[in-house]
Design an enzyme around this catalytic site. Sequence first.
Site, PDB file in Angstrom:
ATOM      1  N   CYS B  79      34.585  14.715  20.402  1.00 16.12           N
ATOM      2  CA  CYS B  79      34.166  16.003  19.853  1.00 16.12           C
ATOM      3  C   CYS B  79      33.959  15.938  18.338  1.00 16.12           C
ATOM      4  O   CYS B  79      33.067  15.243  17.877  1.00 16.12           O
ATOM      5  CB  CYS B  79      35.131  17.115  20.267  1.00 16.12           C
ATOM      6  SG  CYS B  79      34.435  18.765  20.026  1.00 16.12           S
ATOM      7  N   HIS B 185      34.920  16.709  25.959  1.00 16.22           N
ATOM      8  CA  HIS B 185      36.369  16.468  25.935  1.00 16.22           C
ATOM      9  C   HIS B 185      36.793  15.801  27.247  1.00 16.22           C
ATOM     10  O   HIS B 185      37.030  16.500  28.233  1.00 16.22           O
ATOM     11  CB  HIS B 185      37.115  17.792  25.789  1.00 16.22           C
ATOM     12  CG  HIS B 185      36.991  18.405  24.438  1.00 16.22           C
ATOM     13  ND1 HIS B 185      37.881  18.154  23.424  1.00 16.22           N
ATOM     14  CD2 HIS B 185      36.067  19.229  23.922  1.00 16.22           C
ATOM     15  CE1 HIS B 185      37.513  18.811  22.343  1.00 16.22           C
ATOM     16  NE2 HIS B 185      36.408  19.480  22.618  1.00 16.22           N
ATOM     17  N   GLU B 187      39.605  14.668  27.961  1.00 14.40           N
ATOM     18  CA  GLU B 187      40.979  15.104  28.269  1.00 14.40           C
ATOM     19  C   GLU B 187      41.015  16.471  28.932  1.00 14.40           C
ATOM     20  O   GLU B 187      42.046  16.876  29.469  1.00 14.40           O
ATOM     21  CB  GLU B 187      41.831  15.086  26.992  1.00 14.40           C
ATOM     22  CG  GLU B 187      41.630  16.246  26.030  1.00 14.40           C
ATOM     23  CD  GLU B 187      40.388  16.139  25.142  1.00 14.40           C
ATOM     24  OE1 GLU B 187      39.547  15.250  25.386  1.00 14.40           O
ATOM     25  OE2 GLU B 187      40.271  16.963  24.209  1.00 14.40           O
TER      26      GLU B 187
END
Lengths: 259, 221
Positions: B79, B185, B187
């Site tokens: 990001c 992202h 995650e």
Amino acid sequence: MLTKRIIPCLDIHDKKVTKGVKFKNNVVLGDPVEMAARYYEEGCDELVFYDITASAERRPIDIEMVAEVAHAIRIPFAVGGGISTLDDMSRVLLAGAEKVSVNSLAVKNPDIIAQGARAFGSQCIVLGMDPLAVDNLERCPSGYEITTRGFRERSGMDALEWARRAVDLGVGEIVVNSVDADGTRAGFEIQLTKLIAENVPVPVVASGGAGNAQHLTDVFEQAHADAAIIAGMIHTGDTTIPAIKAELVAAGIPIRQHW
Amino acid sequence: MIAIIDYRAGNLTSVRLACESLGLDAQITSDPAAIRRAERVIFPGVGAAGAAMGHLNELGLVNTLRMVVDSGLPFLGICLGTQIILGHSEEDGGVDTIGLLDGNVRLFRPGDPLVKVPQIGWNSVKQKRSHPIFEGIEDESEFYFVHSYHPAPTDPDCVLGETDYAGVTFASVMGKGNLVATQFHPEKSGRIGLRLLNNFANWNGIPEVGGRRSEVGGQEC
């Protein structure tokens, strides 16, 4: 292509998920962490948690629960209720939430939006608003007035004016929760959602009234919502996220199908 | 150990939790010595480019990042971390950024008022060339994005994956040597995102030669 998001909403009261109609008569539905994990497995795109009594009881949000949810799921989630300071925001984000949602307290203190956006970025700050349809167009030209404290108080503020101001202050997303449609499961309020979605440059999340997949199709196609919140229709087991997504895909709505 | 670099740019908890859920040893740190001792580095971040560069300079981390990348350690930008490894960003009135890759970062300027900025949500990534981080991940898989600006690298050979939004096709995954970077992202991208993180954790930092998915010719970065 960016897909439309389906966002289960978990209203938390005393560490349990509850569901009411127009913020009243809440019944207990289950454990928030277990329900979050289940919806994650079933393919929801995001989750939102409202600590529905934190604000009224003037107590901070349940950080332990936020941390447990963050351990259980690997998709974004927002947390609202009882957030009044930068420190509150910081604790929620550090516990693993992606976004914080401000509502009543931002109406009283709009600067919290600007402070939060400066400190954490606009993408972290969601404005939740609870507009009520009103007749007094002199007071509220859009036909919708902002209510606060779980619909208990009327602010005198016009919904569209407030949405625009909040964007200027730095919110990255707006959840439009219709007071009139909330908990009815009779469909989103299309006119209200469309009004906000067509007049702000940030994503708009439709909330209040979802009862079946057709309601979601309608709010995506007719009101240009970027995402939709669902609650009762899945909490009660009447339908499931995969079933809703299958119907939306059949209707031609861009939806995330693999997870 | 995986070093997750802390430069006061947003919430790193979710990156740490995702690594932990994969059984990886990950530590959030801003200590240059700890970062240089790590086996691999994740450079995440949310927020604004100007403030991020200010913090990196205050913490004396810009040179550390250059050394890490020069040393061949596997490096993953996420990001804002992805955006500021390019040379310049339009954000905050224009900011010179680290410049580990040539190129800049541009604001989405949708012509259609119903296309919103920031882009928030799940969008698909077209894999432009094969790379170890894509192993086991189907082409056009969806990942979670939250951003108002997008990478525009100079060298098209660094584009590993592309995504369409607001009328542009932008580089959503970039790679050069031991460096990979995603605008989305991983995650927060469910099981598919975890797979990408796990691929990174198992990667030796050498991009596989050949294996190009698009018809466009070019050299391996």
